[in-house]
Design an enzyme around this catalytic site. Structure first.
Site, PDB file in Angstrom:
ATOM      1  N   ASP A 171      35.282  32.807  34.197  1.00  0.00           N
ATOM      2  CA  ASP A 171      34.116  33.668  33.973  1.00  0.00           C
ATOM      3  C   ASP A 171      33.600  34.229  35.296  1.00  0.00           C
ATOM      4  OD1 ASP A 171      33.672  33.388  31.060  1.00  0.00           O
ATOM      5  OD2 ASP A 171      33.445  31.279  31.569  1.00  0.00           O
ATOM      6  N   ASP A 173      38.786  30.896  39.143  1.00  0.00           N
ATOM      7  CA  ASP A 173      37.786  30.682  38.110  1.00  0.00           C
ATOM      8  C   ASP A 173      37.994  31.719  37.015  1.00  0.00           C
ATOM      9  OD1 ASP A 173      35.483  29.474  36.995  1.00  0.00           O
ATOM     10  OD2 ASP A 173      34.232  31.089  37.766  1.00  0.00           O
ATOM     11  N   ASP A 190      33.442  33.247  41.857  1.00  0.00           N
ATOM     12  CA  ASP A 190      32.301  34.148  41.979  1.00  0.00           C
ATOM     13  C   ASP A 190      31.032  33.412  42.371  1.00  0.00           C
ATOM     14  OD1 ASP A 190      32.125  32.894  39.395  1.00  0.00           O
ATOM     15  OD2 ASP A 190      30.595  34.371  38.867  1.00  0.00           O
TER      16      ASP A 190
END
Length: 259
Positions: free
Chosen positions: A15, A13, A209
């Site tokens: 961000d 990922d 995250d």
């Protein structure tokens, strides 16, 4: 538990893993450099459909992260890939930005509000009542409802913003029709991404995250999963889910030596 095969390709990922509020997370540059030097297939993923891969490449380059255009995979690209497989050369009424409209143009779709095959909802900072009303009427008239991603909010410097999932809920309430979401946590986004780089899930890993998108998508696609603590998920949050990541690490810096 069966022993996992060595990791030959990586999906990560963007961000919360590589960058945070426009700033690279320490170790991100070393991780990307190690990936490029290794020659292993990799992808940087994002559910954000606003930007084209070229836009994102320029954005990452300004931050010192050298990621080729071909190694960036967005929910807009996954949506276009899905639609191209479902109905090649179709038509769509689109609510979204250049990332989505460009992806659809590139597969030969015609963007129209006249009896389209699909209504495609993506991310934009200018959702209009007029556009949403038109989407509702077209869906009621028979257009199929597709969304790039289910994220209900997005980040901004001022605080959370309503995102695709929230607007999709409004349209669903008005039409009674549930959309098909192409982006994470749909494993479709992961599998189409793996296919794009010629990788296999058994020898691939997903870094994220968020438990509800990144880890879930990686898990359902059959990959090893790494959760980093630099984003939205705390150790306490992990325990709220009925599934767990393969590994939990402090940051992307902890994974450089695994490449």
């Amino acid at each position: 538990m069966a022993e996992r095969k060595p990791i030959d390709s990586w999906l990560t990922d963007m961000d919360g893993v590589l960058i945070h509020e426009g700033v690279p997370i320490p170790g991100a540059d070393a991780f990307i450099k190690r990936l490029r030097d290794s020659g292993k297939p990799f992808l940087v993923l994002t559910n954000n459909s606003i930007y084209t891969a070229r836009d994102l490449q320029a954005r990452l380059t300004r931050m010192g992260l050298e990621v080729p255009v071909g190694n960036i995979w967005t929910s807009a690209l996954a949506t276009a890939k899905f639609l191209d497989a479902q109905r090649p050369g179709g038509t769509a009424y689109v609510i979204g930005e250049a990332g989505l409209t460009t992806a659809l143009h590139d597969i030969g779709y015609v963007l129209t509000d006249h009896a389209p095959d699909y209504v495609v909802l993506g991310e934009t900072r200018t959702y209009s009542f007029e556009a949403m009303t038109k989407a509702v009427r077209l869906i009621n008239d028979g257009a199929r409802f597709i969304c790039t991603n289910p994220d209900e909010t997005g980040p901004s410097t001022e605080g959370p913003l309503p995102a695709t999932g929230a607007v999709a809920a409004l349209i669903t309430k008005a039409t009674g029709k549930q959309p098909y979401f192409a982006g994470k946590p749909n494993p479709l986004m992961m599998r189409t991404g793996l296919n794009a780089i010629g990788a296999h899930s058994e020898t691939s890993a997903m870094i994220g995250d968020r438990m509800d998108t990144d880890v879930l998508a990686g898990l359902e696609a059959g990959m090893q999963t790494f959760l980093v603590r630099t984003g939205l998920t705390s150790d306490a949050d992990i325990k709220k889910y009925p599934f767990t990541p393969s590994h939990v690490v402090d940051s992307i810096a902890d994974l450089v030596d695994l490449v």
